[in-house]
Design a protein around this motif. Structure first.
Motif, short mmCIF file in Angstrom:
data_model
loop_
_atom_site.label_atom_id
_atom_site.label_comp_id
_atom_site.label_asym_id
_atom_site.label_seq_id
_atom_site.Cartn_x
_atom_site.Cartn_y
_atom_site.Cartn_z
N ILE A 151 7.80 10.14 -7.36
CA ILE A 151 7.59 8.96 -6.53
C ILE A 151 6.09 8.68 -6.44
O ILE A 151 5.32 9.54 -5.98
CB ILE A 151 8.17 9.15 -5.12
CG1 ILE A 151 9.66 9.50 -5.19
CG2 ILE A 151 7.95 7.91 -4.26
CD1 ILE A 151 10.27 9.89 -3.85
N ALA A 152 5.68 7.52 -6.88
CA ALA A 152 4.28 7.11 -6.74
C ALA A 152 4.10 6.47 -5.38
O ALA A 152 4.78 5.51 -5.03
CB ALA A 152 3.89 6.14 -7.85
N VAL A 153 3.18 7.02 -4.60
CA VAL A 153 2.81 6.43 -3.31
C VAL A 153 1.50 5.70 -3.54
O VAL A 153 0.46 6.32 -3.78
CB VAL A 153 2.67 7.51 -2.22
CG1 VAL A 153 2.36 6.87 -0.86
CG2 VAL A 153 3.94 8.37 -2.13
N THR A 154 1.55 4.38 -3.48
CA THR A 154 0.39 3.60 -3.87
C THR A 154 0.16 2.47 -2.89
O THR A 154 0.92 2.29 -1.93
CB THR A 154 0.57 3.06 -5.32
OG1 THR A 154 -0.66 2.52 -5.79
CG2 THR A 154 1.67 2.03 -5.39
N SER A 155 -0.89 1.69 -3.11
CA SER A 155 -1.21 0.57 -2.22
C SER A 155 -2.09 -0.42 -2.96
O SER A 155 -2.75 -0.07 -3.95
CB SER A 155 -1.93 1.05 -0.95
OG SER A 155 -3.19 1.63 -1.28
N GLY A 156 -2.08 -1.64 -2.49
CA GLY A 156 -2.96 -2.64 -3.08
C GLY A 156 -4.38 -2.52 -2.57
O GLY A 156 -5.34 -2.83 -3.27
N LYS A 157 -4.52 -2.02 -1.35
CA LYS A 157 -5.82 -1.95 -0.67
C LYS A 157 -6.04 -0.53 -0.17
O LYS A 157 -5.10 0.16 0.25
CB LYS A 157 -5.83 -2.94 0.49
CG LYS A 157 -7.09 -2.96 1.34
CD LYS A 157 -6.95 -4.01 2.44
CE LYS A 157 -8.21 -4.06 3.32
NZ LYS A 157 -8.38 -2.80 4.11
N GLY A 158 -7.27 -0.09 -0.19
CA GLY A 158 -7.60 1.22 0.35
C GLY A 158 -7.63 1.21 1.87
O GLY A 158 -7.69 0.15 2.50
#
Length: 282
Positions: free
Chosen positions: A33-40
């Motif tokens: 599962i990739a836990v990601t985001s568009g913004k830091g």
């Protein structure tokens, strides 16, 4: 779970057994599962670490791999001081086995070195070694969480490409949601994703996340089409409420599930783990 099953990375099996059944069947591979985001700055690493602790409580064998090459901070969140990082593995200075560390909460971590400018762009050599790390670890765990960097750099996109499932972390702030939409659009286009999952962190009111998911879904329905011709499906996984206990735990470099397990945010992470486990069973 959606009927539109996400095609995994070609080298990753879709067979997802659990618990004792996993260890009884040596051919299993972890759900990645990739836990990601568009913004830091939206709490992605906080979610990864505490979700790992919550999944471990379910009896799952969990690895968190710090995939934010060059700007890693998982070690800070967990108050770990690694002598060996992914950088040492990539450069041949240490073995992969030596880079796997026990973390508070009972799960395992592989930490990345920070401030490594050579990882600002992904070379074919690093790409190959990174994939080899994930491929080697996948058979040893039930769940592998890839704590990626933010945005849509080549490093982030390659990290996400190795995952069966993508979980976007965002806050209710307009800038976070705008960047989350941009990331979803790029991942849909480049990786042929049929669905992604959304967690709203620092939610102010109950129900905020479901409303935000609905709003984003309306935009996706209009402007983002999957390879199958259907709109990208965004699955709301839950809200983590704004909670002063979160900041306190981060400042103390402690897992929230250990320092304040009964607070609202910790209970929300536990509920998220329940949904993840149900997803794995499905």
């Amino acid at each position: 779970m959606s009927n539109a099953v996400l095609p995994p990375h070609p080298s990753i099996s879709t067979h997802i057994p659990l618990g004792d059944a996993v260890r009884a069947r040596p051919q299993h591979r972890a759900q990645i599962i990739a836990v990601t985001s568009g913004k830091g700055g939206v709490g992605k690493t906080f979610v990864s670490a505490n979700l790992a602790a919550a999944l471990t409580r379910h009896g799952l064998k969990v690895l968190v791999l710090d995939a934010d090459l060059g700007l890693a901070n998982l070690d800070v969140v967990l108050n770990l001081f690694p002598k060996i990082t992914l950088h040492d593995v990539f450069t041949g200075k240490a073995s992969l086995e030596d880079a796997v560390l026990p973390a508070p909460g009972g799960f395992s971590v592989i930490l990345a070195g920070s401030g490594m400018i050579e990882y600002s762009h992904l070379t074919p050599e690093v790409r190959s070694k990174f994939l080899e790390v994930v491929e080697t670890m996948a058979p040893r765990f039930d769940v592998v969480l890839l704590d990626t960097g933010a945005g849509i750099s080549d490093v982030v996109l390659f990290s996400v490409s190795m995952a069966n499932e993508v979980m976007i972390v965002a806050t209710p702030e307009p800038t976070s949601l705008t960047d989350a939409y941009a990331a979803i659009k790029v991942l849909t286009t480049q990786q042929k994703r049929q669905h992604m999952r959304l967690v709203i962190n620092q939610a102010v009111r109950p129900g905020d996340g479901r409303a935000i998911t609905g709003q984003l879904q309306q935009v996706l329905n209009r402007f983002v089409t999957t390879e199958s011709g259907q709109p990208m499906r965004l699955i709301h996984m839950g809200d983590i409420p704004a909670d002063p206990a979160v900041r306190e735990s981060v400042m103390r470099r402690q897992l929230l599930l250990q320092s304040t397990p009964g607070c609202a945010a910790a209970l929300a992470v536990a509920q998220l783990a329940n949904k993840i486990k149900a997803m794995l069973v499905a």
